[in-house]
Design a protein around this motif. Structure first.
Motif, PDB file in Angstrom:
ATOM      1  N   ALA A  39       5.822 -10.308  -8.899  1.00  0.00           N
ATOM      2  CA  ALA A  39       4.778  -9.822  -7.998  1.00  0.00           C
ATOM      3  C   ALA A  39       3.708 -10.891  -7.766  1.00  0.00           C
ATOM      4  CB  ALA A  39       4.143  -8.560  -8.583  1.00  0.00           C
ATOM      5  N   VAL A  40       3.353 -11.635  -8.822  1.00  0.00           N
ATOM      6  CA  VAL A  40       2.363 -12.703  -8.684  1.00  0.00           C
ATOM      7  C   VAL A  40       2.895 -13.815  -7.791  1.00  0.00           C
ATOM      8  CG1 VAL A  40       1.138 -14.526  -9.932  1.00  0.00           C
ATOM      9  CG2 VAL A  40       1.193 -12.199 -10.855  1.00  0.00           C
ATOM     10  N   ALA A  41       4.159 -14.193  -7.994  1.00  0.00           N
ATOM     11  CA  ALA A  41       4.739 -15.291  -7.217  1.00  0.00           C
ATOM     12  C   ALA A  41       4.890 -14.926  -5.743  1.00  0.00           C
ATOM     13  CB  ALA A  41       6.096 -15.677  -7.808  1.00  0.00           C
ATOM     14  N   LEU A  42       5.281 -13.693  -5.468  1.00  0.00           N
ATOM     15  CA  LEU A  42       5.519 -13.284  -4.087  1.00  0.00           C
ATOM     16  C   LEU A  42       4.239 -12.858  -3.364  1.00  0.00           C
ATOM     17  CD1 LEU A  42       8.815 -11.244  -4.597  1.00  0.00           C
ATOM     18  CD2 LEU A  42       8.579 -13.435  -3.426  1.00  0.00           C
ATOM     19  N   VAL A  60      11.280  -5.232  -0.723  1.00  0.00           N
ATOM     20  CA  VAL A  60      11.338  -6.275  -1.746  1.00  0.00           C
ATOM     21  C   VAL A  60      11.039  -5.715  -3.128  1.00  0.00           C
ATOM     22  CG1 VAL A  60      10.308  -8.432  -2.537  1.00  0.00           C
ATOM     23  CG2 VAL A  60      10.769  -8.097  -0.102  1.00  0.00           C
ATOM     24  N   ALA A  61       9.961  -4.943  -3.271  1.00  0.00           N
ATOM     25  CA  ALA A  61       9.593  -4.393  -4.577  1.00  0.00           C
ATOM     26  C   ALA A  61      10.707  -3.525  -5.168  1.00  0.00           C
ATOM     27  CB  ALA A  61       8.289  -3.607  -4.469  1.00  0.00           C
ATOM     28  N   LYS A 107       4.097 -10.668  -0.099  1.00  0.00           N
ATOM     29  CA  LYS A 107       5.494 -10.520   0.321  1.00  0.00           C
ATOM     30  C   LYS A 107       6.243  -9.479  -0.506  1.00  0.00           C
ATOM     31  CE  LYS A 107       5.842 -15.297   1.994  1.00  0.00           C
ATOM     32  NZ  LYS A 107       6.483 -16.617   1.770  1.00  0.00           N
ATOM     33  N   VAL A 108       5.699  -9.132  -1.692  1.00  0.00           N
ATOM     34  CA  VAL A 108       6.372  -8.140  -2.518  1.00  0.00           C
ATOM     35  C   VAL A 108       6.419  -6.781  -1.817  1.00  0.00           C
ATOM     36  CG1 VAL A 108       4.369  -7.244  -3.789  1.00  0.00           C
ATOM     37  CG2 VAL A 108       6.592  -7.376  -4.918  1.00  0.00           C
ATOM     38  N   TRP A 109       5.490  -6.564  -0.846  1.00  0.00           N
ATOM     39  CA  TRP A 109       5.439  -5.294  -0.126  1.00  0.00           C
ATOM     40  C   TRP A 109       6.122  -5.369   1.243  1.00  0.00           C
ATOM     41  CZ3 TRP A 109       4.395  -2.164  -3.722  1.00  0.00           C
ATOM     42  CH2 TRP A 109       3.457  -2.475  -4.714  1.00  0.00           C
ATOM     43  N   TRP A 110       6.840  -6.459   1.506  1.00  0.00           N
ATOM     44  CA  TRP A 110       7.542  -6.611   2.786  1.00  0.00           C
ATOM     45  C   TRP A 110       8.648  -5.561   2.900  1.00  0.00           C
ATOM     46  CZ3 TRP A 110      12.489  -7.469   4.483  1.00  0.00           C
ATOM     47  CH2 TRP A 110      12.620  -7.872   5.821  1.00  0.00           C
ATOM     48  N   ARG A 164       1.357  -7.404   5.453  1.00  0.00           N
ATOM     49  CA  ARG A 164       0.708  -8.086   6.579  1.00  0.00           C
ATOM     50  C   ARG A 164      -0.811  -8.044   6.493  1.00  0.00           C
ATOM     51  NH1 ARG A 164       4.806  -4.933   8.784  1.00  0.00           N
ATOM     52  NH2 ARG A 164       3.301  -3.352   9.471  1.00  0.00           N
ATOM     53  N   ALA A 165      -1.330  -7.370   5.467  1.00  0.00           N
ATOM     54  CA  ALA A 165      -2.787  -7.255   5.337  1.00  0.00           C
ATOM     55  C   ALA A 165      -3.381  -8.591   4.919  1.00  0.00           C
ATOM     56  CB  ALA A 165      -3.132  -6.183   4.307  1.00  0.00           C
TER      57      ALA A 165
END
Length: 691
Positions: A661-664, A527-528, A667-670, A676-677
């Protein structure tokens, strides 16, 4: 005790060793760096696509008896009409030219219908492919052909235009280097607020440029890499722009470490460990993006890829080795008067980027929507871009060859004034000549030289050069003449346009895929990287759109260079992702340290925002130097890249990427493990932060 002594000796010896190695390396390559100008070529064939008809015509003409022919047109003009004395003067001067030089045929005057102009086509094989000999021929013809008492005389044609363009490219090296260095110096003084510190990265950048020229010369000699005035100029810009960016990031981190670490050597080691991975990743991404230009068919674009990569990698090597060594040797005093003392703390204040981050953090979706609408609206300006630029409109000032072309266009609106070159197999020359004369739009055709199994035919169109009518004639000839090649100045411009369109469809996807794969590997996310790539593509569209709003109405340009879209895309994507890596890498670092997603995003912006802003200003300013150059294509390229870098730095990177990044959140690191942390409790972000 012994280990401590060895460590102290190493701290003293390593910087001196690195400095010594650089001095030896620069001394070793000095004979080669100065030779880059000798292998720079700016003939049309050096820019043309390798597979185009016009390229084949130019190459075969070089093998014909006498070598490549230099085509000139001597134009005599008087507003009220040529007098008998004017015609006698013209005939006498042309006779002197014929006596002084070996011409392919006796020049014959072609008068205009209105009686104001007579043109003498002049062709000579005397220079062959030697650009300096061509320039001597053109200048000698200009010395002989002189006007008097209202009689205007200009020397135009393909050869004269090449000489004038070559003089412009030859003049770029010094002014471009000095202007770029001056701009970078001024910005570094403002950024560092030190009378000493700015000299160090600027001096290292200058050494990098010297080494890059030597490496570029080696690529030319070893692999035949094309070197043009445009590609060598871009390489200089990248050395200073990218190199200064890396220096800003390193010096900023080094300043922080000096407050926490007693010895400069140890502080520099910590700084390199902290920012080194991000700098390496970003420079690697830029290099990978530029190397994608090797897939281009256009010679000039394909050569620019390796030269740009050389500029970036040499700058990286210098800023990660030579710059640290010099800074360590100079110690803390190089930062005077704002010396970072050991154990001191910076002033606590509310930073601009903290305020920006807070606004993006409060309403991320609103900021995203507003930014997308703004970029989309700016991108609509692309619809206002002028059409493909003509040869006579490619100079910001008008040299003699361009003046001649405009005089011919006004005096001979009913016919072509520059030849269309056809190369055909010698055993089919008669049939080809008959087919040419039977083609719509052809005014006349004349057989020329024969050799190496080929025959040259000079064709004159009924329409003016680079008009829709002449373009239709060239296409008709190519459709009709199987096994023959159709070239000449107008055909070259047509091939440049078509090949740039082809290159865009191939190079653009390769760049996007390459950059995306590197980002996925670096950020361990899908995603990022998609956010970063989408952001830089949006910046490219908006920057081109702004160009469309100003090129014609404000700058008065009559057209755009066919390669503007591709080159600006490659540079803006590669360089834009460069800054995205700095931001996202720090955001990921904060997340791995346990920060809550919003905190990680805003902290990354606060800690990297100032450096990214400074780097963006420097890079934009270095490319803006091109807007002061005398060639329209360089002005357009410099403007679009400079505007794009500023948009990326102050709008996209600051607001849109942070808001996304704030909104996601996680999930930005999906689909990486960070997505999942579990999220820690949200901390209060309202207190002022350190800069």
């Amino acid at each position: 005790m012994g280990a401590a002594k060895m460590s102290a000796r190493r701290r003293r010896a390593v910087p001196w060793l690195v400095l010594g190695l650089w001095i030896v390396a620069l001394a070793a390559v000095s004979p080669f760096a100065s030779k880059l100008a000798d292998v720079q070529r700016d003939r049309a064939v050096d820019y043309l696509p390798a597979s185009a008809d016009s390229t084949q015509v130019a190459k075969i003409q070089d093998r014909l008896p006498g070598g490549g022919a230099t085509q000139l047109v001597v134009v005599y003009h008087r507003d009220g009409g040529l007098t008998a004395a004017d015609k006698a003067t013209a005939a006498g001067q042309i006779g002197r030219i014929a006596d002084a030089h070996t011409l392919t045929a006796e020049p014959r005057g072609i008068p205009s219908k209105d009686g104001t102009t007579v043109m003498y086509p002049v062709a000579s094989t005397e220079p062959g492919t030697d650009e300096k000999a061509r320039d001597r021929l053109v200048n000698d013809v200009r010395d002989i052909a002189k006007g008097e008492e209202g009689l205007g005389v200009q020397v135009g044609g393909e050869g004269a235009l090449a000489t004038d363009a070559g003089e412009v490219y030859d003049s770029l090296g010094g002014p471009l280097l000095y202007t770029t260095a001056a701009v970078v110096a001024l910005l570094l003084i403002v950024i560092y607020r030190s009378p000493l510190l700015w000299l160090v990265p600027l001096g290292v950048a200058g050494m990098s440029e010297f080494l890059a020229r030597a490496v570029a010369y080696g690529l030319n000699q070893g692999f035949g890499t094309s070197v043009t005035g445009q590609s060598s100029g871009i390489m200089t810009i990248l050395v200073f722009g990218a190199g200064t960016d890396y220096a800003l990031l390193l010096v900023s981190r080094y300043r922080e470490e000096l407050r926490r670490t007693e010895r400069p050597y140890d502080a520099m080691a910590a700084a390199l460990k902290g920012c080194g991975p991000a700098v390496l990743a970003s420079s690697g991404t830029v290099a990978a993006g530029l190397l994608c230009l090797l897939a281009a068919d256009l010679n000039s674009s394909r050569g620019m890829g390796p030269l740009g990569t050389v500029g970036v990698l040499v700058a990286l090597a210098a800023m990660m080795t030579l710059l640290p060594a010099v800074l360590v040797l100079l110690g803390r005093r190089v930062f005077w008067p704002l010396v970072p003392r050991y154990g001191s703390t910076p002033k606590v204040r509310r930073s601009l980027f903290a305020a920006m981050g807070s606004s993006a953090g409060r309403r991320p979706l609103t900021v995203l929507a507003g930014g997308a609408v703004l970029l989309g609206a700016l991108a609509l300006g692309v619809l206002n871009l002028p059409g493909t630029i003509k040869q006579e409109d490619s100079f910001t000032s008008k040299p003699d060859a361009v003046t001649a072309m405009r005089t011919l266009a006004e005096a001979y609106p009913e016919r072509g004034t520059q030849p269309i070159g056809v190369i055909t197999p010698a055993d089919r020359a008669d049939a080809t000549l008959a087919a040419i004369r039977g083609t719509d739009g052809v005014d006349s055709a004349q057989r020329g030289r024969t050799g190496d199994g080929w025959t040259e035919i000079a064709v004159t169109a009924k329409s003016a050069p680079q008009s829709a009518g002449e373009t239709a004639t060239i296409k008709a000839l190519r459709d009709r003449l199987d096994g023959s090649y159709v070239g000449g100045p107008s055909a070259e411009q047509l091939d440049l346009k078509d090949t740039n369109a082809r290159d865009r469809t191939i190079v653009v996807p390769i760049v996007l895929v390459s950059v995306l794969l590197i980002l996925i590997a670096l950020l361990r996310s899908l995603v990022a990287p998609l956010i970063l790539v989408a952001a830089v593509v949006a910046v490219w569209g908006a920057a081109l759109g702004i160009g469309g709003l100003v090129f014609g109405p404000v700058f008065g340009f009559e057209g755009t260079d066919p390669g503007l879209g591709l080159l600006s895309f490659v540079f803006l994507v590669a360089l834009g992702v460069d800054y995205g890596i700095f931001l996202m890498h720090r955001m990921r670092e904060e997340s791995l340290a346990g920060a809550e997603p919003v905190t990680a995003a805003l902290t990354a912006l606060r800690t990297t925002g100032g450096v990214i802003a400074s780097a963006g200003l420097v890079l934009a300013a270095t490319f803006a130097v091109l807007t002061n150059m005398p060639l329209v294509q360089l002005v357009e390229l410099g403007f679009v890249i400079a505007v794009g870098v500023l948009l990326d730095t102050f709008l996209v990177r600051t607001y849109l990427v942070t808001s996304a990044a704030v909104a996601l959140r996680r999930k930005v690191w999906w689909p990486g493990p960070l997505s999942r942390a579990p999220e820690p409790p949200v901390r209060n972000e309202r207190q002022p932060e350190r800069v």
